[in-house]
Design an enzyme around this catalytic site. Structure first.
Site, PDB file in Angstrom:
ATOM      1  N   GLU A 171      32.981  78.243  27.144  1.00 26.13           N
ATOM      2  CA  GLU A 171      33.861  77.664  29.121  1.00 26.13           C
ATOM      3  C   GLU A 171      34.548  78.899  30.139  1.00 26.13           C
ATOM      4  O   GLU A 171      35.353  78.864  29.920  1.00 26.13           O
ATOM      5  CB  GLU A 171      34.763  77.139  28.196  1.00 26.13           C
ATOM      6  N   GLU A 195      31.749  70.743  21.292  1.00 21.44           N
ATOM      7  CA  GLU A 195      33.173  70.854  21.052  1.00 21.44           C
ATOM      8  C   GLU A 195      33.203  69.449  21.675  1.00 21.44           C
ATOM      9  O   GLU A 195      32.862  69.064  22.271  1.00 21.44           O
ATOM     10  CB  GLU A 195      34.347  71.537  21.677  1.00 21.44           C
TER      11      GLU A 195
END
Length: 381
Positions: free
Chosen positions: A244, A373
């Site tokens: 991220e 995720e």
């Protein structure tokens, strides 16, 4: 898909779900499928059946597999006055636990694969203490701080060879288990200097300095880990490049597609150089960007095109999605029972696939697309 939460602060009583091989004690269970089955129960065993003809299945994988993750978070990681991580980091969890091994092996029945991901937000903070690393800064995680968006000091956290050995042996002892590991993609870059009183943990949206970076990735620390892994003959299914860090959905950084693709290709070339035809293990796949999608069509399109141009493209493009938002959101329970909210996952997946395929050069094989995720709400455990 099945979403399981185990949050004693969610206001639910534990339930027990029986399977032929394992009994799970949970606080709440939500099952939501393409057939829009929603179950929310308490204190009772449950069984679920579905009529797949009611709504067509969108996609079917060619192989059967299970996925799970172990994270870096130390015991000091707290959210909403709740600190659930003590002893659960893959640096600390008891790898001799028969319960843990049984839980993982149950996800890979009948010669299927189970992918054990070792990673998460702190992967871009951690150093590796491996032969040839020449890194004297490998240290434990700092105390929590507001100087970074993730909440710990940059450069804190340390993975040593003995723990890496234990993790690989742990997975190798479980039939079908294979590791996926997230590589630090920030090391070598310089973070912008913020004023001394800047709160990057809670107010990063108002302080661009918290997520601004310059410079290129330094591969030397990762190279020590990679060379040790190859020399030991460990079978790693894939290495992920950062967590991220890209585009408008990035957390600790928001790297543009050109910068990220250049360093992504540096890692791919390093893996190609280390894993040769004489290696005793299969060359790992390379995965990126491990970021939320959030409708960031331009970033994912540019990354796909640029990575193919620079190094033949990634093996896998992966994205993250938490449909219910923050775990403290008072509307999370209502969202979890709303098919219109849950179906956003299907919509986003189709859009992302279209972008990636469109930007894959003619004659090239598009990368696999993974959801790296997923869950109900973020910052819940």
């Amino acid at each position: 898909g099945i979403i399981v939460t185990n949050n004693p602060h969610a206001g639910h009583q534990p339930i027990t779900m029986h399977t032929p091989t394992l009994t799970f004690t949970l606080t709440s269970l939500l099952l939501a499928s393409q057939n829009r089955i929603l179950v929310h129960s308490s204190n009772t065993p449950i069984s679920i059946s579905a009529d797949p003809s009611s709504t067509p299945i969108a996609f079917t994988s060619q192989t059967s597999f299970g996925c799970l993750a172990l994270d870096w978070w130390p015991a000091s990681k707290c959210d909403y006055d709740w600190c659930p991580w003590a002893g659960s980091s893959f640096l600390e969890v008891d790898l001799t636990s028969k319960v843990l091994k049984k839980a993982i092996s149950t996800l890979a029945p009948e010669d299927s694969n189970v992918f054990l991901r070792l990673g998460g937000s702190l992967c871009d903070f951690v150093r590796y203490d491996f032969p040839g690393s020449h890194d004297d800064e490998c240290r434990d995680f700092s105390d929590p701080t507001n100087t970074t968006r993730v909440g710990y000091e940059l450069g804190s956290g340390c993975l040593k060879t003995d723990r890496w050995d234990e993790l690989n042996h742990f997975c190798a002892d479980i039939p079908g288990c294979t590791l996926i590991f997230g590589i630090n993609a920030l090391i070598g870059r310089e973070n912008s200097t913020c004023p001394a009183d800047t709160d990057c943990h809670w107010d990063s949206a108002d302080n661009a300095c918290c997520t601004e970076w310059s410079g290129n990735w330094n591969s030397s620390n990762a190279e020590a880990l990679l060379r040790y892994t190859e020399a030991q003959g460990y079978d790693i299914y894939a290495f992920e490049f950062g967590n991220e860090l890209t585009g408008k959905g990035g957390i600790q950084a928001q790297l543009d597609a050109d910068t990220y693709s250049t360093d992504f290709c540096a890692l791919k070339n390093l893996i190609d150089d280390i894993w040769t035809s004489s290696s005793s293990s299969v060359k790992p796949k390379i995965v990126g960007p491990d970021n939320s999608y959030d409708g960031d069509d331009d970033w994912f399109g540019n990354f796909t095109a640029l990575s193919f141009e620079k190094c033949g493209g990634p093996d896998v493009i992966t994205w993250h999605q938490y449909l219910l938002g923050a775990g403290v959101d008072s509307a999370a329970d209502e969202k979890s029972r709303d098919p219109n909210v849950l179906d956003e996952q299907i919509k986003n997946g189709k859009n992302l696939k279209k972008i990636i395929y469109y930007n894959t050069p003619e004659g090239s094989t598009p990368p696999e697309i993974w959801m790296g995720e997923a869950g109900g709400g973020d910052n819940t455990c």
